[in-house]
Design an enzyme around this catalytic site. Structure first.
Site, PDB file in Angstrom:
ATOM      1  N   ARG A   1      40.142  84.483  67.677  1.00  0.00           N
ATOM      2  CA  ARG A   1      39.742  83.179  68.212  1.00  0.00           C
ATOM      3  C   ARG A   1      40.672  82.067  67.728  1.00  0.00           C
ATOM      4  O   ARG A   1      40.242  81.116  67.101  1.00  0.00           O
ATOM      5  CB  ARG A   1      38.288  82.874  67.808  1.00  0.00           C
ATOM      6  CG  ARG A   1      37.279  83.757  68.528  1.00  0.00           C
ATOM      7  CD  ARG A   1      35.867  83.208  68.368  1.00  0.00           C
ATOM      8  NE  ARG A   1      35.473  83.141  66.976  1.00  0.00           N
ATOM      9  CZ  ARG A   1      34.942  84.155  66.309  1.00  0.00           C
ATOM     10  NH1 ARG A   1      34.739  85.306  66.896  1.00  0.00           N
ATOM     11  NH2 ARG A   1      34.603  84.021  65.046  1.00  0.00           N
TER      12      ARG A   1
ATOM     13  N   ARG B   1      44.605  74.384  72.247  1.00  0.00           N
ATOM     14  CA  ARG B   1      44.072  73.304  73.082  1.00  0.00           C
ATOM     15  C   ARG B   1      45.169  72.682  73.928  1.00  0.00           C
ATOM     16  O   ARG B   1      46.235  72.369  73.415  1.00  0.00           O
ATOM     17  CB  ARG B   1      43.481  72.201  72.197  1.00  0.00           C
ATOM     18  CG  ARG B   1      42.343  72.697  71.349  1.00  0.00           C
ATOM     19  CD  ARG B   1      41.535  71.546  70.834  1.00  0.00           C
ATOM     20  NE  ARG B   1      40.594  72.047  69.847  1.00  0.00           N
ATOM     21  CZ  ARG B   1      40.407  71.522  68.669  1.00  0.00           C
ATOM     22  NH1 ARG B   1      41.082  70.440  68.324  1.00  0.00           N
ATOM     23  NH2 ARG B   1      39.525  72.037  67.841  1.00  0.00           N
TER      24      ARG B   1
ATOM     25  N   ARG C   1      40.308  88.905  48.515  1.00  0.00           N
ATOM     26  CA  ARG C   1      41.500  88.143  48.181  1.00  0.00           C
ATOM     27  C   ARG C   1      41.060  87.017  47.253  1.00  0.00           C
ATOM     28  O   ARG C   1      39.956  86.493  47.387  1.00  0.00           O
ATOM     29  CB  ARG C   1      42.150  87.540  49.434  1.00  0.00           C
ATOM     30  CG  ARG C   1      42.871  88.548  50.282  1.00  0.00           C
ATOM     31  CD  ARG C   1      44.116  89.104  49.633  1.00  0.00           C
ATOM     32  NE  ARG C   1      45.235  88.157  49.656  1.00  0.00           N
ATOM     33  CZ  ARG C   1      46.318  88.280  48.908  1.00  0.00           C
ATOM     34  NH1 ARG C   1      46.440  89.270  48.042  1.00  0.00           N
ATOM     35  NH2 ARG C   1      47.301  87.392  49.008  1.00  0.00           N
TER      36      ARG C   1
ATOM     37  N   ARG D   1      49.162  75.977  50.974  1.00  0.00           N
ATOM     38  CA  ARG D   1      48.919  74.589  51.366  1.00  0.00           C
ATOM     39  C   ARG D   1      48.902  73.670  50.154  1.00  0.00           C
ATOM     40  O   ARG D   1      48.711  74.123  49.019  1.00  0.00           O
ATOM     41  CB  ARG D   1      47.626  74.442  52.156  1.00  0.00           C
ATOM     42  CG  ARG D   1      46.375  74.974  51.487  1.00  0.00           C
ATOM     43  CD  ARG D   1      45.209  74.858  52.465  1.00  0.00           C
ATOM     44  NE  ARG D   1      43.945  75.296  51.866  1.00  0.00           N
ATOM     45  CZ  ARG D   1      42.757  75.124  52.413  1.00  0.00           C
ATOM     46  NH1 ARG D   1      42.658  74.511  53.581  1.00  0.00           N
ATOM     47  NH2 ARG D   1      41.655  75.551  51.825  1.00  0.00           N
TER      48      ARG D   1
ATOM     49  N   GLU E   1      47.778  75.478  46.567  1.00  0.00           N
ATOM     50  CA  GLU E   1      46.866  76.626  46.669  1.00  0.00           C
ATOM     51  C   GLU E   1      47.680  77.894  46.919  1.00  0.00           C
ATOM     52  O   GLU E   1      48.394  78.003  47.910  1.00  0.00           O
ATOM     53  CB  GLU E   1      45.891  76.377  47.818  1.00  0.00           C
ATOM     54  CG  GLU E   1      44.788  77.403  47.933  1.00  0.00           C
ATOM     55  CD  GLU E   1      43.773  77.026  49.008  1.00  0.00           C
ATOM     56  OE1 GLU E   1      43.585  77.843  49.921  1.00  0.00           O
ATOM     57  OE2 GLU E   1      43.194  75.924  48.969  1.00  0.00           O
TER      58      GLU E   1
ATOM     59  N   TYR F   1      32.475  86.208  55.286  1.00  0.00           N
ATOM     60  CA  TYR F   1      33.024  84.864  55.166  1.00  0.00           C
ATOM     61  C   TYR F   1      32.083  83.883  55.855  1.00  0.00           C
ATOM     62  O   TYR F   1      31.817  83.985  57.047  1.00  0.00           O
ATOM     63  CB  TYR F   1      34.425  84.761  55.786  1.00  0.00           C
ATOM     64  CG  TYR F   1      34.985  83.379  55.591  1.00  0.00           C
ATOM     65  CD1 TYR F   1      35.579  83.031  54.376  1.00  0.00           C
ATOM     66  CD2 TYR F   1      34.841  82.394  56.559  1.00  0.00           C
ATOM     67  CE1 TYR F   1      36.044  81.745  54.157  1.00  0.00           C
ATOM     68  CE2 TYR F   1      35.303  81.108  56.351  1.00  0.00           C
ATOM     69  CZ  TYR F   1      35.902  80.797  55.149  1.00  0.00           C
ATOM     70  OH  TYR F   1      36.343  79.523  54.920  1.00  0.00           O
TER      71      TYR F   1
ATOM     72  N   ASP G   1      31.004  79.681  56.406  1.00  0.00           N
ATOM     73  CA  ASP G   1      31.234  78.256  56.197  1.00  0.00           C
ATOM     74  C   ASP G   1      30.009  77.670  55.486  1.00  0.00           C
ATOM     75  O   ASP G   1      28.937  78.275  55.481  1.00  0.00           O
ATOM     76  CB  ASP G   1      31.448  77.541  57.539  1.00  0.00           C
ATOM     77  CG  ASP G   1      32.842  77.781  58.099  1.00  0.00           C
ATOM     78  OD1 ASP G   1      33.773  77.914  57.292  1.00  0.00           O
ATOM     79  OD2 ASP G   1      32.993  77.836  59.332  1.00  0.00           O
TER      80      ASP G   1
END
Length: 369
Positions: A173, A177, A250, A281, A301, A349, A351
């Site tokens: 996914r 856009r 990880r 990042r 990171e 995982y 959110d």
């Protein structure tokens, strides 16, 4: 004699704290124990030089669920922060997620039709109909250029292996856009709590007994005697003494730096998408809350191989691990006095809003005392 509790809650992260709050409202007495020296799990924020530093990586709250949005807004006021990260590939800057700004930066196109034509042409030239790995899946979705500059090396750093070795579903996914919209999330509600996340947990756990620096497994018999029921948010394999083997993760490593400048990178999150940098990042925390402090704090990171000494961050949901997890999940249904919840206990995982939602559903099923 030790004080008796109705619930022992192992872990003071989202699932544990929301459970403790909801159970206390229902009249239950809870004890929360936490391995770390602070509450709030990976959402922990610490005020340094007047800046709320996200100690375990960027946490941006976003949801389409009005109930969950209203729920968190009881505990903090949220600002209007919109996640609009940028990607840095060898000094070239691109907008994320992939949108018309990105396509203009890459190919100097200005219409959706032009961008679609290039992506289709590149995907057709690559010519894979049934992608069997991440590389094939990504190229068939976004073409060669985007894959090479913005996906391949970043993903390889993240997972510590060649993109050809990664399953296709990881990238099924990809947000693409054909509008000039740099808003990373499509969710209706998003923002950052003004003053950081830790305050939310302080309010959730107000008046509840909390013990920090406690490893449940080092004193299991003692803690099991304190309560009839358990809410468990740690690694599910550890709970069952690794009898089917260890699940893999990880990990991440963070390097923080205080810099004597007002503004280091002009945005909260910059993804570094080439192998030139070992980190994935850089986060500049003040931008989450539109800060204008005289100094700034950045965090580099680094993805990391996981072992028992390191924090498990991302479940590796490959076939082998999922098979092991399914055995532990079957075992978990046999211990009726334990509720398993959160990223580690469900090997999934999540959110932030999903963990809150999961905790609220599971606590709703427990009757009032």
């Amino acid at each position: 004699m030790n004080q008796k509790y109705d619930y022992l809650i192992i872990g003071a992260g989202i699932f544990g704290a929301v459970s403790a709050y909801e159970l206390t409202k229902k009249g239950y007495k809870c004890l929360v124990i936490e391995k770390r020296n602070h509450i709030a799990g990976n959402c922990f924020t610490q005020n340094i030089e007047g800046i709320n530093v996200h100690k375990y990586g960027a946490h941006i709250f976003h949801t389409n669920d009005e109930t969950i949005w209203n729920y968190v807004n009881q505990f903090a006021e949220f600002n209007r922060y919109t996640n609009s990260p940028i990607a840095n590939y060898k000094g070239e800057i691109y907008n994320l997620p992939f949108n018309m700004n990105t396509f203009h930066q890459l190919w100097n196109v200005s219409t959706p039709a032009q961008a679609k034509e290039i992506i289709k042409k590149q995907a057709d030239e690559f010519g894979v109909k049934n992608p069997s790995n991440l590389e094939e899946q990504a190229i068939s979705l976004v073409g060669i250029d985007i894959y090479n500059k913005l996906i391949k090396e970043y993903t390889e750093k993240q997972w510590g292996t060649d993109a050809k070795n990664l399953p296709a579903f990881i990238i099924k996914r990809l947000p693409v856009r054909y509008t000039y919209d740099n808003n990373y999330f499509n969710d209706k509600y998003q923002g950052i709590p003004i003053g950081g996340y830790t305050q939310i947990f302080e309010k959730l756990l107000e008046g509840i007994d909390v013990e920090l620096n406690v490893d449940y497994f080092e004193n299991k018999e003692h803690y099991n005697q304190l309560a009839d029921n358990i809410i468990y948010t740690g690694p599910i394999d550890a709970f069952f003494d690794y009898q089917y083997g260890k699940l893999n993760y990880r990990s991440l490593r963070f390097e923080n730096e205080l810099i004597e400048t007002e503004n280091y990178q002009g945005v909260a999150v910059v993804n570094y998408t080439s192998h030139d940098e070992a980190f994935t990042r850089i986060i500049e925390h003040k931008h989450f809350e539109y800060g204008n402090q005289p100094k700034t704090i950045i965090t580099r990171e680094y993805p990391d191989d996981w072992n028992d000494e390191k924090e498990p961050y991302y479940p590796i949901n490959n076939e082998e691990n999922d098979q092991i997890f399914s055995k532990y999940k079957a075992l978990s249904t046999q211990v009726s006095h334990v509720v398993f919840g959160g990223r580690l206990a469900e090997y999934k995982y999540y959110d932030m809003h999903q963990v809150i939602g999961s905790a609220l559903v599971k606590m709703k099923n427990i009757p009032n005392k």
